[in-house]
Write a protein that holds these residues in place. Sequence first.
Motif, short mmCIF file in Angstrom:
data_model
loop_
_atom_site.label_atom_id
_atom_site.label_comp_id
_atom_site.label_asym_id
_atom_site.label_seq_id
_atom_site.Cartn_x
_atom_site.Cartn_y
_atom_site.Cartn_z
N GLU A 1 0.81 -1.22 0.00
CA GLU A 1 0.00 0.00 0.00
C GLU A 1 0.85 1.27 0.00
OE1 GLU A 1 -3.87 -1.72 2.47
OE2 GLU A 1 -2.13 -0.91 3.54
N ARG B 1 -5.75 -1.74 0.31
CA ARG B 1 -6.78 -0.69 0.34
C ARG B 1 -6.38 0.51 -0.54
NH1 ARG B 1 -5.94 -0.37 6.67
NH2 ARG B 1 -3.85 -0.67 5.80
N ILE C 1 -16.42 -3.55 2.49
CA ILE C 1 -15.71 -3.63 1.21
C ILE C 1 -16.74 -3.98 0.13
CG2 ILE C 1 -13.94 -4.84 -0.11
CD1 ILE C 1 -12.38 -5.18 2.48
N SER D 1 -11.09 1.27 -0.80
CA SER D 1 -11.49 1.20 0.60
C SER D 1 -10.62 2.14 1.42
CB SER D 1 -11.39 -0.23 1.12
OG SER D 1 -10.13 -0.79 0.82
N ASP E 1 -11.37 0.15 6.52
CA ASP E 1 -12.03 -0.96 5.82
C ASP E 1 -11.01 -2.09 5.66
OD1 ASP E 1 -14.42 0.51 5.46
OD2 ASP E 1 -13.55 1.52 3.72
#
Length: 227
Positions: free
Chosen positions: A16, A62, A84, A114, A118
């Motif tokens: 991420e 995410r 989600i 998300s 989340d």
Amino acid sequence: MKDEIIKKLSAISAEEQFTPVERPSEQEMYSRSGRFIIERRIISSISTGEATAAICMRSHPRFRAFPSHTHDFIEIMYVCGGSITHEIGGGTVTVHTGELIILGKDTHHSIKPSSISDIGINLIISTDLFELMLNALRHDSTLNTRRLDALLGRAEGDRFCVFNCADHLEITNLMESMIWSVVCRESADGYILEQSLKLLLCYLCSLPEEQASLAAEDTYTENIKKR
């Protein structure tokens, strides 16, 4: 779910942390084919270091939309926090905290972006292992395997099932234990993970009909009879 687990899962993962410029496309990361088919061997290698693992667990990335794709495996997504949203067959399916969705092999779907709260966990399962476990459950007349059978249907179409298990402590406790040992402690034992999955499928087959939403063309057992 324990705050310690949520805190661990909320941390920004290496995947991420890519900036939009640095980040390779999802297809480049997870597929070697011309079409966007996520391959179990690649996911397994990334998650466990072993391309041959029949089952592995990883956090859902995410912050950015996940483009339309299929899998060569069965996927279970359990939502630990927030929600989600999947786009499947022209419709949207939102999975909330304590719920899980099981996606059949070759099901086309995409996932909307998300937020940090989340949190989803993916179980990646080889179809051979899933079918082997399901076959063992079919011999128990007290369990309803129809919903899981449908995920192995041979007819064309997108197959998935959503289970509302937020109020079933036996399932939420089992998922918490699996996530704690695999994702948080990073000390997964393949045998224990397989046995936990078998128990999870057993619990899902015992849920009342109204606590599962099924979308599938046919079932595996019905397909066998047709042949």
